[in-house]
Write a protein that holds these residues in place. Structure first.
Motif, PDB file in Angstrom:
ATOM      1  N   GLY A  76      59.797 -36.734  18.503  1.00  0.00           N
ATOM      2  CA  GLY A  76      61.153 -36.403  18.909  1.00  0.00           C
ATOM      3  C   GLY A  76      61.303 -35.026  19.532  1.00  0.00           C
ATOM      4  O   GLY A  76      62.408 -34.523  19.630  1.00  0.00           O
ATOM      5  N   LEU A  77      60.203 -34.406  19.930  1.00  0.00           N
ATOM      6  CA  LEU A  77      60.272 -33.063  20.499  1.00  0.00           C
ATOM      7  C   LEU A  77      60.281 -33.056  22.021  1.00  0.00           C
ATOM      8  O   LEU A  77      60.924 -32.217  22.634  1.00  0.00           O
ATOM      9  N   PHE A  78      59.522 -33.990  22.618  1.00  0.00           N
ATOM     10  CA  PHE A  78      59.322 -33.947  24.060  1.00  0.00           C
ATOM     11  C   PHE A  78      59.563 -35.306  24.703  1.00  0.00           C
ATOM     12  O   PHE A  78      59.366 -36.344  24.077  1.00  0.00           O
ATOM     13  N   LYS A  79      59.959 -35.264  25.964  1.00  0.00           N
ATOM     14  CA  LYS A  79      60.163 -36.495  26.735  1.00  0.00           C
ATOM     15  C   LYS A  79      59.399 -36.341  28.053  1.00  0.00           C
ATOM     16  O   LYS A  79      59.740 -35.494  28.885  1.00  0.00           O
ATOM     17  N   PRO A  80      58.362 -37.161  28.254  1.00  0.00           N
ATOM     18  CA  PRO A  80      57.625 -37.110  29.526  1.00  0.00           C
ATOM     19  C   PRO A  80      58.229 -38.077  30.542  1.00  0.00           C
ATOM     20  O   PRO A  80      58.875 -39.060  30.175  1.00  0.00           O
ATOM     21  N   SER A  81      58.028 -37.789  31.814  1.00  0.00           N
ATOM     22  CA  SER A  81      58.518 -38.675  32.868  1.00  0.00           C
ATOM     23  C   SER A  81      57.607 -38.537  34.082  1.00  0.00           C
ATOM     24  O   SER A  81      57.030 -37.478  34.315  1.00  0.00           O
ATOM     25  N   ILE A  82      57.535 -39.625  34.863  1.00  0.00           N
ATOM     26  CA  ILE A  82      56.706 -39.616  36.069  1.00  0.00           C
ATOM     27  C   ILE A  82      57.421 -40.397  37.167  1.00  0.00           C
ATOM     28  O   ILE A  82      58.039 -41.434  36.901  1.00  0.00           O
ATOM     29  N   GLU A  83      57.336 -39.879  38.378  1.00  0.00           N
ATOM     30  CA  GLU A  83      57.873 -40.568  39.556  1.00  0.00           C
ATOM     31  C   GLU A  83      56.741 -40.698  40.567  1.00  0.00           C
ATOM     32  O   GLU A  83      55.957 -39.778  40.762  1.00  0.00           O
ATOM     33  N   VAL A  84      56.685 -41.854  41.243  1.00  0.00           N
ATOM     34  CA  VAL A  84      55.622 -42.141  42.201  1.00  0.00           C
ATOM     35  C   VAL A  84      56.242 -42.396  43.566  1.00  0.00           C
ATOM     36  O   VAL A  84      57.224 -43.125  43.682  1.00  0.00           O
ATOM     37  N   LEU A  85      55.643 -41.801  44.594  1.00  0.00           N
ATOM     38  CA  LEU A  85      56.107 -42.006  45.959  1.00  0.00           C
ATOM     39  C   LEU A  85      54.884 -42.301  46.827  1.00  0.00           C
ATOM     40  O   LEU A  85      53.937 -41.517  46.854  1.00  0.00           O
ATOM     41  N   LYS A  86      54.899 -43.462  47.516  1.00  0.00           N
ATOM     42  CA  LYS A  86      53.805 -43.821  48.420  1.00  0.00           C
ATOM     43  C   LYS A  86      54.099 -43.222  49.782  1.00  0.00           C
ATOM     44  O   LYS A  86      55.173 -43.418  50.334  1.00  0.00           O
ATOM     45  N   GLU A  87      53.115 -42.471  50.315  1.00  0.00           N
ATOM     46  CA  GLU A  87      53.355 -41.801  51.588  1.00  0.00           C
ATOM     47  C   GLU A  87      52.029 -41.497  52.277  1.00  0.00           C
ATOM     48  O   GLU A  87      51.130 -40.899  51.671  1.00  0.00           O
ATOM     49  N   ASP A  88      51.897 -41.909  53.549  1.00  0.00           N
ATOM     50  CA  ASP A  88      50.735 -41.583  54.384  1.00  0.00           C
ATOM     51  C   ASP A  88      49.387 -41.868  53.721  1.00  0.00           C
ATOM     52  O   ASP A  88      48.489 -41.037  53.729  1.00  0.00           O
ATOM     53  N   GLY A  89      49.255 -43.034  53.122  1.00  0.00           N
ATOM     54  CA  GLY A  89      47.976 -43.409  52.516  1.00  0.00           C
ATOM     55  C   GLY A  89      47.656 -42.644  51.247  1.00  0.00           C
ATOM     56  O   GLY A  89      46.504 -42.570  50.823  1.00  0.00           O
ATOM     57  N   LYS A  90      48.665 -42.072  50.626  1.00  0.00           N
ATOM     58  CA  LYS A  90      48.490 -41.323  49.379  1.00  0.00           C
ATOM     59  C   LYS A  90      49.609 -41.695  48.428  1.00  0.00           C
ATOM     60  O   LYS A  90      50.645 -42.210  48.826  1.00  0.00           O
ATOM     61  N   ILE A  91      49.380 -41.414  47.181  1.00  0.00           N
ATOM     62  CA  ILE A  91      50.408 -41.561  46.162  1.00  0.00           C
ATOM     63  C   ILE A  91      50.781 -40.146  45.721  1.00  0.00           C
ATOM     64  O   ILE A  91      49.936 -39.391  45.246  1.00  0.00           O
ATOM     65  N   LYS A  92      52.030 -39.785  45.899  1.00  0.00           N
ATOM     66  CA  LYS A  92      52.514 -38.479  45.443  1.00  0.00           C
ATOM     67  C   LYS A  92      53.113 -38.654  44.055  1.00  0.00           C
ATOM     68  O   LYS A  92      53.952 -39.532  43.848  1.00  0.00           O
ATOM     69  N   LEU A  93      52.666 -37.821  43.130  1.00  0.00           N
ATOM     70  CA  LEU A  93      53.126 -37.885  41.751  1.00  0.00           C
ATOM     71  C   LEU A  93      53.971 -36.655  41.443  1.00  0.00           C
ATOM     72  O   LEU A  93      53.563 -35.527  41.722  1.00  0.00           O
ATOM     73  N   SER A  94      55.117 -36.890  40.876  1.00  0.00           N
ATOM     74  CA  SER A  94      55.973 -35.823  40.401  1.00  0.00           C
ATOM     75  C   SER A  94      56.223 -36.137  38.929  1.00  0.00           C
ATOM     76  O   SER A  94      56.755 -37.198  38.607  1.00  0.00           O
TER      77      SER A  94
ATOM     78  N   GLU B   2      51.352 -33.594  42.033  1.00  0.00           N
ATOM     79  CA  GLU B   2      49.957 -33.849  42.391  1.00  0.00           C
ATOM     80  C   GLU B   2      49.945 -35.059  43.308  1.00  0.00           C
ATOM     81  O   GLU B   2      50.935 -35.775  43.418  1.00  0.00           O
ATOM     82  N   GLU B   3      48.814 -35.303  43.949  1.00  0.00           N
ATOM     83  CA  GLU B   3      48.709 -36.522  44.753  1.00  0.00           C
ATOM     84  C   GLU B   3      47.345 -37.162  44.547  1.00  0.00           C
ATOM     85  O   GLU B   3      46.373 -36.507  44.213  1.00  0.00           O
ATOM     86  N   TRP B   4      47.339 -38.478  44.706  1.00  0.00           N
ATOM     87  CA  TRP B   4      46.121 -39.283  44.586  1.00  0.00           C
ATOM     88  C   TRP B   4      45.857 -39.888  45.953  1.00  0.00           C
ATOM     89  O   TRP B   4      46.725 -40.539  46.536  1.00  0.00           O
ATOM     90  N   ASN B   5      44.650 -39.700  46.454  1.00  0.00           N
ATOM     91  CA  ASN B   5      44.287 -40.174  47.791  1.00  0.00           C
ATOM     92  C   ASN B   5      43.774 -41.626  47.797  1.00  0.00           C
ATOM     93  O   ASN B   5      43.128 -42.039  48.757  1.00  0.00           O
ATOM     94  N   LEU B   6      44.060 -42.378  46.767  1.00  0.00           N
ATOM     95  CA  LEU B   6      43.699 -43.798  46.637  1.00  0.00           C
ATOM     96  C   LEU B   6      42.183 -44.013  46.582  1.00  0.00           C
ATOM     97  O   LEU B   6      41.691 -45.079  46.944  1.00  0.00           O
ATOM     98  N   LYS B   7      41.450 -43.015  46.104  1.00  0.00           N
ATOM     99  CA  LYS B   7      39.998 -43.136  45.942  1.00  0.00           C
ATOM    100  C   LYS B   7      39.647 -43.111  44.466  1.00  0.00           C
ATOM    101  O   LYS B   7      40.348 -42.514  43.656  1.00  0.00           O
ATOM    102  N   ASP B   8      38.523 -43.780  44.143  1.00  0.00           N
ATOM    103  CA  ASP B   8      38.059 -43.791  42.758  1.00  0.00           C
ATOM    104  C   ASP B   8      37.205 -42.541  42.498  1.00  0.00           C
ATOM    105  O   ASP B   8      37.059 -41.677  43.372  1.00  0.00           O
ATOM    106  N   ASN B   9      36.620 -42.470  41.318  1.00  0.00           N
ATOM    107  CA  ASN B   9      35.799 -41.311  40.948  1.00  0.00           C
ATOM    108  C   ASN B   9      34.557 -41.151  41.823  1.00  0.00           C
ATOM    109  O   ASN B   9      33.987 -40.071  41.899  1.00  0.00           O
ATOM    110  N   LYS B  10      34.132 -42.229  42.477  1.00  0.00           N
ATOM    111  CA  LYS B  10      32.949 -42.178  43.339  1.00  0.00           C
ATOM    112  C   LYS B  10      33.292 -41.848  44.783  1.00  0.00           C
ATOM    113  O   LYS B  10      32.424 -41.754  45.629  1.00  0.00           O
ATOM    114  N   GLY B  11      34.581 -41.736  45.080  1.00  0.00           N
ATOM    115  CA  GLY B  11      35.015 -41.412  46.434  1.00  0.00           C
ATOM    116  C   GLY B  11      35.284 -42.616  47.308  1.00  0.00           C
ATOM    117  O   GLY B  11      35.553 -42.473  48.501  1.00  0.00           O
TER     118      GLY B  11
END
Length: 191
Positions: free
Chosen positions: A66-84, A145-154
């Motif tokens: 009951g101390l914290f509330k996390p939240s995440i928003e995702v936006l798809k843009e230019d072949g990337k996923i932008k995370l806020s 942050e953003e994710w470039n749609l690649k896995d750990n191997k690139g």
């Protein structure tokens, strides 16, 4: 003491010196024929005191909720996923939080088979430092942050549904926080 007495003492002294210093060719092994020794502590604790100590330890290990509330928003843009994403202090009071390193969060992405395919912190170095700060009531820790749609191997990931999990890496000074309150999840579909 005459000459004969001195001579006799010298012979005895030489015999003792040379006799004690002679060695055999037998090789001496330093731990040969030694048996292990068991040492038991002779400390006993009053059962009442032991129960009180155990109760205090159990109270400290309880998860605080009951101390914290996390939240995440995702936006798809230019072949990337932008995370806020953010973590809000909903405890109703100021909290003292700390980071054990320069890493304040981590992002982990799972495929439809729940296999980890991406972890943001892989191949990153973080400073080791204890950072302590006050987290004011209703305030938010914001991150982008953003994710470039690649896995750990690139490699580019194939189309499908992916679970994005963000973990905020904070600790409380005197309590253990429920990790679910520091983790936000969402699902996004890549077409």
């Amino acid at each position: 003491m005459g000459r004969n007495g001195q001579f006799l003492w010298r012979i005895i002294l030489c015999t003792l010196i040379f006799g004690c210093s002679t060695s055999t060719n037998k090789e001496i092994k330093p731990h040969e024929n030694l048996l292990p020794v068991q040492i038991e502590r002779a400390v006993t604790i009053n059962p009442k005191t032991e129960n009180e100590l155990q109760k205090k330890k159990d109270e400290q290990l309880k998860l605080v909720s009951g101390l914290f509330k996390p939240s995440i928003e995702v936006l798809k843009e230019d072949g990337k996923i932008k995370l806020s994403f953010y973590l809000q202090n909903v405890s109703g009071k100021e909290q003292q939080i700390s980071y054990g390193s320069g890493q304040k969060y981590d992002i982990i992405i799972y495929n439809e088979q729940n296999e980890e395919i991406y972890k943001w912190s892989i191949n990153k170095a973080f400073t080791q430092a204890l950072i302590v700060r006050n987290f004011i009531q209703d305030d938010k820790l914001n991150f982008n942050e953003e994710w470039n749609l690649k896995d750990n191997k690139g490699n580019l990931v194939p189309p499908g549904k992916y679970t994005i999990e963000v973990k905020i890496m904070i600790n409380l000074k005197s309590e253990t926080t429920n990790q679910d309150e520091l983790t936000a999840r969402t699902i996004c579909e890549i077409i």
